[in-house]
Write a protein that holds these residues in place. Structure first.
Motif, short mmCIF file in Angstrom:
data_model
loop_
_atom_site.label_atom_id
_atom_site.label_comp_id
_atom_site.label_asym_id
_atom_site.label_seq_id
_atom_site.Cartn_x
_atom_site.Cartn_y
_atom_site.Cartn_z
N ARG A 35 84.76 -23.85 29.82
CA ARG A 35 85.74 -24.67 29.10
C ARG A 35 86.97 -23.86 28.73
NH1 ARG A 35 81.95 -26.23 25.01
NH2 ARG A 35 83.57 -25.56 23.60
N ILE A 36 86.75 -22.70 28.13
CA ILE A 36 87.87 -21.88 27.67
C ILE A 36 88.54 -21.19 28.85
CG2 ILE A 36 88.47 -19.85 26.30
CD1 ILE A 36 86.25 -20.73 24.35
N GLY A 37 87.76 -20.66 29.76
CA GLY A 37 88.32 -19.94 30.90
C GLY A 37 89.19 -20.81 31.79
N PHE A 38 88.71 -21.99 32.14
CA PHE A 38 89.49 -22.87 33.00
C PHE A 38 90.72 -23.41 32.28
CE2 PHE A 38 85.81 -24.09 36.05
CZ PHE A 38 85.94 -22.87 36.68
N LEU A 39 90.61 -23.62 30.97
CA LEU A 39 91.78 -24.06 30.20
C LEU A 39 92.84 -22.95 30.18
CD1 LEU A 39 93.20 -26.14 28.47
CD2 LEU A 39 91.99 -25.20 26.49
N LEU A 40 92.42 -21.72 30.00
CA LEU A 40 93.38 -20.60 30.03
C LEU A 40 94.03 -20.46 31.40
CD1 LEU A 40 91.52 -17.91 27.89
CD2 LEU A 40 93.52 -19.26 27.26
N PHE A 41 93.24 -20.59 32.46
CA PHE A 41 93.82 -20.52 33.80
C PHE A 41 94.79 -21.66 34.05
CE2 PHE A 41 90.09 -17.88 35.48
CZ PHE A 41 90.85 -16.72 35.51
N ALA A 42 94.47 -22.85 33.52
CA ALA A 42 95.36 -24.00 33.67
C ALA A 42 96.69 -23.74 32.96
CB ALA A 42 94.70 -25.27 33.12
#
Length: 63
Positions: A35-42
């Motif tokens: 959740r956090i990792g993909f949001l940061l990449f986005a």
């Protein structure tokens, strides 16, 4: 698809698609790292796209 491949695709510019796909299909939504990792990449992908298209990004925030 192995998790490593998902992270690699998100890192290579697919963060927005990975995040929204995860939300739409409710896949890996309980894993905090995803959740956090993909949001940061986005967010990183969005900033890179805006900067590449010539949009001036703020360098500081004033209140």
């Amino acid at each position: 698809m192995p998790e490593r491949n998902l992270w690699l695709l998100a890192l290579l510019g697919g963060g927005v698609g990975a995040y929204f796909g995860m939300q739409i299909f409710r896949h890996k939504t309980r894993k905090t790292a995803f959740r956090i990792g993909f949001l940061l990449f986005a967010m990183l992908d969005a900033v890179i796209l805006l900067a590449a298209s010539g949009v001036k990004l703020p360098t500081s925030i004033t209140f």
